[in-house]
Design a protein around this motif. Structure first.
Motif, PDB file in Angstrom:
ATOM      1  N   GLY A 110      51.542  56.853  61.326  1.00 37.58           N
ATOM      2  CA  GLY A 110      51.874  55.690  62.157  1.00 37.58           C
ATOM      3  C   GLY A 110      51.595  55.846  63.642  1.00 37.58           C
ATOM      4  N   SER A 111      51.049  56.991  64.078  1.00 40.28           N
ATOM      5  CA  SER A 111      51.028  57.258  65.519  1.00 40.28           C
ATOM      6  C   SER A 111      50.195  56.270  66.332  1.00 40.28           C
ATOM      7  CB  SER A 111      50.522  58.668  65.802  1.00 40.28           C
ATOM      8  OG  SER A 111      51.291  59.600  65.106  1.00 40.28           O
ATOM      9  N   PHE A 112      49.004  55.904  65.833  1.00 40.56           N
ATOM     10  CA  PHE A 112      48.141  55.002  66.624  1.00 40.56           C
ATOM     11  C   PHE A 112      48.812  53.635  66.801  1.00 40.56           C
ATOM     12  CE2 PHE A 112      44.460  52.262  67.466  1.00 40.56           C
ATOM     13  CZ  PHE A 112      43.817  53.003  68.446  1.00 40.56           C
ATOM     14  N   ALA A 113      49.567  53.218  65.774  1.00 42.65           N
ATOM     15  CA  ALA A 113      50.273  51.928  65.838  1.00 42.65           C
ATOM     16  C   ALA A 113      51.349  51.939  66.923  1.00 42.65           C
ATOM     17  CB  ALA A 113      50.896  51.614  64.489  1.00 42.65           C
ATOM     18  N   LEU A 114      51.742  53.141  67.343  1.00 42.42           N
ATOM     19  CA  LEU A 114      52.776  53.236  68.384  1.00 42.42           C
ATOM     20  C   LEU A 114      52.250  52.894  69.771  1.00 42.42           C
ATOM     21  CD1 LEU A 114      54.478  56.595  67.334  1.00 42.42           C
ATOM     22  CD2 LEU A 114      55.469  54.317  67.149  1.00 42.42           C
ATOM     23  N   LEU A 115      50.926  52.839  69.920  1.00 42.42           N
ATOM     24  CA  LEU A 115      50.379  52.474  71.240  1.00 42.42           C
ATOM     25  C   LEU A 115      50.689  50.989  71.429  1.00 42.42           C
ATOM     26  CD1 LEU A 115      47.006  54.427  70.970  1.00 42.42           C
ATOM     27  CD2 LEU A 115      49.151  55.169  72.046  1.00 42.42           C
ATOM     28  N   PRO A 116      51.574  50.669  72.393  1.00 40.71           N
ATOM     29  CA  PRO A 116      52.230  49.357  72.344  1.00 40.71           C
ATOM     30  C   PRO A 116      51.422  48.164  72.824  1.00 40.71           C
ATOM     31  CG  PRO A 116      53.089  50.662  74.168  1.00 40.71           C
ATOM     32  CD  PRO A 116      52.091  51.518  73.470  1.00 40.71           C
ATOM     33  N   LEU A 142      45.641  53.158  60.665  1.00 42.08           N
ATOM     34  CA  LEU A 142      46.238  51.918  61.169  1.00 42.08           C
ATOM     35  C   LEU A 142      47.338  51.483  60.203  1.00 42.08           C
ATOM     36  CD1 LEU A 142      43.122  49.743  62.137  1.00 42.08           C
ATOM     37  CD2 LEU A 142      44.313  51.434  63.516  1.00 42.08           C
ATOM     38  N   LEU A 143      48.301  50.757  60.735  1.00 39.05           N
ATOM     39  CA  LEU A 143      49.371  50.220  59.878  1.00 39.05           C
ATOM     40  C   LEU A 143      49.285  48.707  59.864  1.00 39.05           C
ATOM     41  CD1 LEU A 143      52.626  52.119  60.944  1.00 39.05           C
ATOM     42  CD2 LEU A 143      51.141  52.613  59.002  1.00 39.05           C
ATOM     43  N   LEU A 144      49.653  48.099  58.759  1.00 40.89           N
ATOM     44  CA  LEU A 144      49.743  46.636  58.682  1.00 40.89           C
ATOM     45  C   LEU A 144      51.217  46.273  58.473  1.00 40.89           C
ATOM     46  CD1 LEU A 144      46.611  46.117  56.406  1.00 40.89           C
ATOM     47  CD2 LEU A 144      46.782  45.608  58.838  1.00 40.89           C
ATOM     48  N   PRO A 145      51.663  45.159  59.054  1.00 42.46           N
ATOM     49  CA  PRO A 145      53.107  44.874  59.036  1.00 42.46           C
ATOM     50  C   PRO A 145      53.572  44.201  57.743  1.00 42.46           C
ATOM     51  CG  PRO A 145      51.979  43.193  60.285  1.00 42.46           C
ATOM     52  CD  PRO A 145      50.904  44.130  59.793  1.00 42.46           C
ATOM     53  N   ARG A 146      53.137  44.740  56.607  1.00 44.21           N
ATOM     54  CA  ARG A 146      53.418  44.087  55.320  1.00 44.21           C
ATOM     55  C   ARG A 146      54.895  43.912  55.041  1.00 44.21           C
ATOM     56  NH1 ARG A 146      48.710  44.027  52.603  1.00 44.21           N
ATOM     57  NH2 ARG A 146      47.374  45.872  52.626  1.00 44.21           N
ATOM     58  N   ASP A 147      55.687  44.934  55.401  1.00 41.46           N
ATOM     59  CA  ASP A 147      57.092  44.929  54.970  1.00 41.46           C
ATOM     60  C   ASP A 147      58.054  44.418  56.030  1.00 41.46           C
ATOM     61  OD1 ASP A 147      56.257  46.045  52.615  1.00 41.46           O
ATOM     62  OD2 ASP A 147      56.364  48.100  53.424  1.00 41.46           O
ATOM     63  N   PHE A 148      57.525  43.927  57.166  1.00 37.32           N
ATOM     64  CA  PHE A 148      58.421  43.516  58.254  1.00 37.32           C
ATOM     65  C   PHE A 148      59.209  42.257  57.868  1.00 37.32           C
ATOM     66  CE2 PHE A 148      59.684  41.375  62.106  1.00 37.32           C
ATOM     67  CZ  PHE A 148      60.141  42.421  62.886  1.00 37.32           C
ATOM     68  N   LYS A 149      60.535  42.334  58.000  1.00 40.82           N
ATOM     69  CA  LYS A 149      61.373  41.144  57.749  1.00 40.82           C
ATOM     70  C   LYS A 149      62.309  40.979  58.925  1.00 40.82           C
ATOM     71  CE  LYS A 149      61.389  41.413  52.731  1.00 40.82           C
ATOM     72  NZ  LYS A 149      61.001  42.815  52.516  1.00 40.82           N
ATOM     73  N   LYS A 150      62.054  39.923  59.707  1.00 46.43           N
ATOM     74  CA  LYS A 150      62.866  39.678  60.908  1.00 46.43           C
ATOM     75  C   LYS A 150      64.355  39.628  60.545  1.00 46.43           C
ATOM     76  CE  LYS A 150      63.429  36.610  64.722  1.00 46.43           C
ATOM     77  NZ  LYS A 150      62.982  35.615  65.599  1.00 46.43           N
ATOM     78  N   HIS A 239      46.641  49.520  48.911  1.00 49.11           N
ATOM     79  CA  HIS A 239      46.186  49.147  50.257  1.00 49.11           C
ATOM     80  C   HIS A 239      47.302  49.243  51.300  1.00 49.11           C
ATOM     81  CE1 HIS A 239      42.143  47.008  49.255  1.00 49.11           C
ATOM     82  NE2 HIS A 239      42.275  48.211  48.717  1.00 49.11           N
ATOM     83  N   ASP A 240      47.942  50.414  51.327  1.00 46.85           N
ATOM     84  CA  ASP A 240      49.024  50.655  52.290  1.00 46.85           C
ATOM     85  C   ASP A 240      48.505  51.295  53.574  1.00 46.85           C
ATOM     86  OD1 ASP A 240      51.163  49.621  51.015  1.00 46.85           O
ATOM     87  OD2 ASP A 240      51.776  51.494  50.055  1.00 46.85           O
ATOM     88  N   THR A 241      47.677  52.339  53.402  1.00 44.56           N
ATOM     89  CA  THR A 241      47.208  53.093  54.572  1.00 44.56           C
ATOM     90  C   THR A 241      45.731  52.829  54.799  1.00 44.56           C
ATOM     91  OG1 THR A 241      48.690  54.815  53.811  1.00 44.56           O
ATOM     92  CG2 THR A 241      47.232  55.397  55.632  1.00 44.56           C
ATOM     93  N   LEU A 242      45.407  52.442  56.017  1.00 40.25           N
ATOM     94  CA  LEU A 242      44.018  52.131  56.360  1.00 40.25           C
ATOM     95  C   LEU A 242      43.551  53.169  57.377  1.00 40.25           C
ATOM     96  CD1 LEU A 242      41.631  50.146  56.383  1.00 40.25           C
ATOM     97  CD2 LEU A 242      42.858  48.791  58.075  1.00 40.25           C
ATOM     98  N   THR A 243      42.530  53.941  56.988  1.00 37.81           N
ATOM     99  CA  THR A 243      42.033  54.995  57.885  1.00 37.81           C
ATOM    100  C   THR A 243      40.643  54.625  58.385  1.00 37.81           C
ATOM    101  OG1 THR A 243      43.189  56.603  56.514  1.00 37.81           O
ATOM    102  CG2 THR A 243      41.561  57.490  58.052  1.00 37.81           C
ATOM    103  N   PHE A 244      40.440  54.715  59.692  1.00 37.71           N
ATOM    104  CA  PHE A 244      39.114  54.518  60.277  1.00 37.71           C
ATOM    105  C   PHE A 244      38.517  55.861  60.662  1.00 37.71           C
ATOM    106  CE2 PHE A 244      37.474  50.283  61.031  1.00 37.71           C
ATOM    107  CZ  PHE A 244      38.533  49.487  60.619  1.00 37.71           C
ATOM    108  N   ILE A 245      37.236  56.022  60.338  1.00 35.73           N
ATOM    109  CA  ILE A 245      36.499  57.209  60.777  1.00 35.73           C
ATOM    110  C   ILE A 245      35.270  56.700  61.527  1.00 35.73           C
ATOM    111  CG2 ILE A 245      35.303  59.329  60.052  1.00 35.73           C
ATOM    112  CD1 ILE A 245      37.000  59.369  57.555  1.00 35.73           C
TER     113      ILE A 245
END
Ligand SMILES: C[S@@+](CC[C@H](N)C(=O)[O-])C[C@H]1O[C@@H](n2cnc3c(N)ncnc32)[C@H](O)[C@@H]1O
Length: 250
Positions: A110-116, A142-150, A239-245
């Protein structure tokens, strides 16, 4: 008011994700990638050394950089316990100034997603490019906000010793579709002998990017051979974790 990657957050990270702890198979995937080079690897946002230490033990030449003094202190302690030595840098990824060039710069889980913000994300990628050798690689999850529930709120209790522990509460505050980020309030409480001794609040922001969007960002910054991988190449359609190279020009 807020402290990011502070003392209690570090203590809880170490407790719940100790050195060598795998998150969805990240360590074997990244290790395989790192072993493709005999050159130097840099972990951006190295934290407590959860990945760094198994990699050094496996013979990868690897440094770490992080902006949290608490995380880096814990990383140093973990290295000492294993009698390992490497270079750790206390720096912000946005303005990296390391007197070395790397074959691989990796930023797992999750680290790259922490760049705000988008600006911080772009500055960090520019910094990575400056610190890569020709033909060097970035590997970024990269992370996608699939599970976010306000409004969702969860509380967990973690024992440290017989008479002490950390209570952790996470409340999902907001999803901003325009800025592509979610905000959670993280509250850490340390209890010793029935007394609340320390608290810490984190304004926890996670940013996301689409596949086409991130490909265009990398292209614009001059990266080549851009590819993306789902779920560390595991045979699953989660399709949980998306890695870019991507690579710098040779
Ligand atoms: C979730 S931890 C991951 C640690 C480690 N990479 C792992 O996988 O266990 C994210 C780390 O990124 C660091 N970090 C976040 N933003 C950063 C920035 N702008 N510059 C340097 N480090 C940063 C935090 O301090 C934290 O230690």
């Amino acid at each position: 008011m807020f402290t990011e990657y502070g003392e209690l957050s570090t203590e809880l990270y170490e407790l719940t994700k100790p050195v060598g702890f795998e998150i969805d198979g990240d360590i074997p995937f990244y290790l395989e990638q790192a072993k493709e080079t005999t050159g130097l690897v840099l972990e951006a946002g190295v934290g407590t050394g959860r990945m760094l230490i198994p990699f050094l033990k496996a013979g990868v030449k690897m440094d770490g950089v992080d902006l949290s003094p608490f995380m880096l202190d814990r990383c140093r302690e973990n290295l000492e316990k294993e009698k390992l030595v490497t270079d750790l840098f206390l720096q912000d990824l946005q303005q990296l100034d390391i007197p070395k060039k790397y074959d691989i710069i990796m930023m797992p889980t999750g680290s790259f997603a922490l760049l705000p913000t988008r600006e911080i994300m772009l500055n960090s990628l520019e910094s990575f490019k400056k610190h890569l050798l020709p033909g060097g690689k970035i590997i970024i999850d990269l992370l996608l906000p699939r599970d976010f529930k306000k409004g969702e709120s969860t509380t967990s209790v973690f024992s440290l010793t017989e008479n002490s522990g950390i209570v952790f509460n996470s409340t999902s505050l907001e999803i901003d579709w325009e800025k592509q980020r979610t905000t959670e309030l993280h509250r850490y409480e340390k209890w010793i002998d029935g007394k609340l001794t320390q608290t810490e609040l984190s304004n926890f922001i996670l940013s996301w990017y689409g596949i086409e969007e991130f490909t265009l960002v990398l292209e614009k910054l001059g990266f080549v051979n851009i590819q993306h991988i789902w779920d560390y190449n595991k045979e699953t359609d989660k399709h949980d974790t998306l890695t870019f190279i991507a690579e710098t020009e040779k």
